[in-house]
Design an enzyme around this catalytic site. Structure first.
Site, short mmCIF file in Angstrom:
data_model
loop_
_atom_site.label_atom_id
_atom_site.label_comp_id
_atom_site.label_asym_id
_atom_site.label_seq_id
_atom_site.Cartn_x
_atom_site.Cartn_y
_atom_site.Cartn_z
N ASP A 1 29.26 51.24 38.78
CA ASP A 1 29.27 52.61 39.30
C ASP A 1 29.90 53.60 38.32
O ASP A 1 29.40 54.72 38.18
CB ASP A 1 29.95 52.66 40.68
CG ASP A 1 31.37 52.15 40.67
OD1 ASP A 1 31.79 51.59 39.63
OD2 ASP A 1 32.07 52.30 41.68
N THR B 1 27.06 44.32 38.13
CA THR B 1 28.45 44.04 38.50
C THR B 1 28.50 42.76 39.33
O THR B 1 27.61 42.50 40.14
CB THR B 1 29.12 45.16 39.33
OG1 THR B 1 30.36 44.67 39.86
CG2 THR B 1 28.28 45.65 40.50
N ILE B 2 29.56 42.00 39.11
CA ILE B 2 29.75 40.82 39.96
C ILE B 2 30.05 41.26 41.39
O ILE B 2 29.83 40.52 42.33
CB ILE B 2 30.90 39.90 39.46
CG1 ILE B 2 32.25 40.61 39.48
CG2 ILE B 2 30.60 39.35 38.08
CD1 ILE B 2 33.44 39.66 39.34
N ASP B 3 30.57 42.50 41.56
CA ASP B 3 31.02 42.95 42.88
C ASP B 3 29.87 43.21 43.85
O ASP B 3 30.09 43.26 45.06
CB ASP B 3 31.84 44.25 42.75
CG ASP B 3 33.02 44.10 41.80
OD1 ASP B 3 33.47 42.96 41.60
OD2 ASP B 3 33.46 45.12 41.24
N MET C 1 37.40 38.20 43.23
CA MET C 1 37.27 39.62 42.87
C MET C 1 36.33 40.34 43.83
O MET C 1 35.84 39.77 44.80
CB MET C 1 36.79 39.74 41.44
CG MET C 1 37.86 39.48 40.40
SD MET C 1 37.20 39.74 38.74
CE MET C 1 38.70 39.76 37.78
N ARG D 1 36.76 44.14 44.14
CA ARG D 1 37.35 45.46 44.44
C ARG D 1 37.35 45.74 45.94
O ARG D 1 37.84 44.92 46.69
CB ARG D 1 36.62 46.57 43.67
CG ARG D 1 36.73 46.41 42.16
CD ARG D 1 36.29 47.64 41.46
NE ARG D 1 34.92 47.98 41.83
CZ ARG D 1 34.30 49.07 41.44
NH1 ARG D 1 34.91 49.93 40.65
NH2 ARG D 1 33.06 49.30 41.77
N ARG E 1 49.14 26.61 48.93
CA ARG E 1 48.99 26.95 47.51
C ARG E 1 47.92 28.03 47.34
O ARG E 1 46.96 28.08 48.13
CB ARG E 1 48.57 25.73 46.69
CG ARG E 1 49.58 24.62 46.63
CD ARG E 1 50.74 24.97 45.68
NE ARG E 1 51.59 23.80 45.46
CZ ARG E 1 52.60 23.45 46.24
NH1 ARG E 1 52.89 24.18 47.31
NH2 ARG E 1 53.33 22.38 45.95
N HIS F 1 39.08 36.23 36.08
CA HIS F 1 37.98 36.56 35.17
C HIS F 1 37.03 35.40 34.90
O HIS F 1 36.00 35.60 34.23
CB HIS F 1 38.54 37.13 33.87
CG HIS F 1 39.14 38.49 34.07
ND1 HIS F 1 40.40 38.66 34.58
CD2 HIS F 1 38.62 39.73 33.90
CE1 HIS F 1 40.65 39.97 34.68
NE2 HIS F 1 39.59 40.63 34.29
N GLN G 1 35.19 34.43 36.98
CA GLN G 1 34.01 34.88 37.73
C GLN G 1 33.06 35.71 36.89
O GLN G 1 31.90 35.92 37.24
CB GLN G 1 34.44 35.70 38.95
CG GLN G 1 35.21 34.90 39.96
CD GLN G 1 36.01 35.77 40.92
OE1 GLN G 1 35.53 36.14 41.98
NE2 GLN G 1 37.24 36.11 40.55
O1 F6P Z 1 34.28 45.38 38.77
C1 F6P Z 1 34.38 44.10 38.24
C2 F6P Z 1 35.79 43.59 38.34
O2 F6P Z 1 35.80 42.25 37.86
C3 F6P Z 1 36.42 43.67 39.73
O3 F6P Z 1 35.95 42.69 40.60
C4 F6P Z 1 37.89 43.58 39.38
O4 F6P Z 1 38.66 44.19 40.37
C5 F6P Z 1 37.98 44.34 38.09
O5 F6P Z 1 36.67 44.35 37.52
C6 F6P Z 1 38.94 43.75 37.09
O6 F6P Z 1 39.04 44.59 35.99
P1 F6P Z 1 39.72 44.18 34.62
O7 F6P Z 1 38.72 43.38 33.84
O8 F6P Z 1 40.03 45.49 33.97
O9 F6P Z 1 40.93 43.38 34.94
#
Ligand code: F6P
Length: 361
Positions: free
Chosen positions: A116, A138-140, A182, A184, A279, A285, A287
């Site tokens: 975005d 985006t993975i999101d 992840m 967001r 736990r 990352h 992901q």
């Molecule tokens: O938007 C992709 C994303 O991986 C989100 O899921 C996560 O909140 C953010 O980016 C993490 O960002 P950075 O790579 O700056 O830690």
């Protein structure tokens, strides 16, 4: 004279970026004889005029490669370019540099592959008079105007494998295991990987949770002889009466807030309330790394080749989106209207609930 196009990848990376670069470049060269260029590190390269020619052979063999051969940045916003002066972060408008570099290279269209943030900037560049087309990534999976983004399937696959592995150790040790993912403000990854991995409790931002309900569910499982529980929590999940957990503030980033850490907060609360050993694991990352799934490779190839047709047809100021399995043009300003969140009536939520999965509400 051959048409010239340039590609950039902006924002957080994901699996499938190289597959799009490959698809755009190969089709542009093979079908239309375009000259293709790649700006390095997203808008950073456009601001600093750092680019290179992409020949057919440069994109050969990158279909399965994770990351982006062009590099990326989730900080460089030409309209609010941040730089550090001592301890202070100063912002300046570098959009005129971008326009100058675009005109200097004499490109017919800029292909912006991003989320975005990147696509909202692309829209502003289109408003300045540049020919721009977008490819959502985006993975999101939270971009408006498209049912799905490439990178999402790969992330879900990685998380699902993670949950599978957590399952066996949770079972052996009779523990509550919390897997943080992840996304967001959107719960797409938690919902899909949570269902695929057989999570018992799924906590997503769209359904604020009640800690008492979560604790009750864990204890109920325990009472029924299930000596372990798997909780999948989205980084943006929050309690009904509380707020999200912030991991850090990245001052020079266009979107400075980085979420994270909810699994540790929750882990402590659950352990205290249930006296069951707990736990937490943060997928982080992982992901975003590694090779794309077959689904993402196919999607990336469809999107990348379609965008070349959009350029040929002069359908600028738009991105390619997926609607009901087909490809559509979507105006870039659609993206700026906010994130595409999971609906609380999502059929997958209903299915999950019907087999006893709790959403903590
Ligand atoms: O938007 C992709 C994303 O991986 C989100 O899921 C996560 O909140 C953010 O980016 C993490 O960002 P950075 O790579 O700056 O830690």
């Amino acid at each position: 004279m051959a048409k010239r196009i340039a590609i950039l990848t902006g924002g957080g990376d994901c699996a499938g970026l190289n597959a799009v670069i490959r698809a755009v470049t190969k089709k542009a060269i093979l079908e239309f004889g375009y000259e293709v260029y790649g700006f390095e590190d997203g808008y950073e390269g456009l601001i600093k005029n750092s680019y290179r020619r992409l020949e057919f052979n440069d994109v050969s063999g990158i279909l399965t490669l994770g990351g982006t051969i062009l590099g990326t940045s989730n900080k460089a916003n030409p309209f609010k370019y941040a730089f550090k002066k001592g301890d202070q972060v100063i912002h300046e408008d570098r959009s005129q540099d971008v326009l100058h570099n675009y005109e200097d290279l004499d490109i017919d269209c800029l292909v912006c592959i991003g989320g975005d943030g990147t696509l909202t900037i692309a829209k502003k560049l289109a408003d300045l008079g540049m020919n721009v087309v977008g490819v959502p990534k985006t993975i999101d999976n939270d971009i408006r105007g498209t049912d799905v983004t490439f990178g999402f399937d790969s992330a879900v696959e990685i998380v699902t494998e993670g949950i599978d592995r957590i399952h066996s150790t949770a079972q052996s040790h009779h523990r509550v295991m919390i897997v943080e993912v992840m996304g967001r403000t959107a719960g797409w990854i938690a919902l899909h990987a949570g269902v695929a991995g057989g999570g018992d409790i799924l906590l997503i931002p769209e359904i604020p949770y009640d800690l008492n309900r979560v604790v009750e569910r864990v204890l109920l499982r325990s009472k029924k002889g299930k000596r372990f529980s798997i909780i999948v929590v989205a980084e943006g999940a929050k309690p009904k009466d509380g707020d999200v957990t912030i991991q850090r503030i990245v001052k020079d980033s266009a979107e400075p807030v980085r979420l994270g850490g909810i699994s540790f907060v929750l882990g402590q609360q659950i352990e205290e309330a249930t006296h069951l050993e707990t736990r937490s694991v943060v997928m982080g990352h992982l992901q975003r790394g590694g090779d794309p799934t077959a689904i993402d490779r196919v999607l990336a190839t469809r999107l990348g080749t379609r965008v070349v047709d959009m350029i040929e047809n002069k359908e600028f100021g738009q991105m390619v989106g997926v609607r009901c399995q087909g490809l559509v043009n979507v105006p870039l300003d659609e993206v700026a209207k906010g994130a595409r969140l999971v609906s609380i009536d999502d059929p997958l939520i209903k299915s999950a609930r019907s087999i006893g999965v709790s959403f903590g509400d």
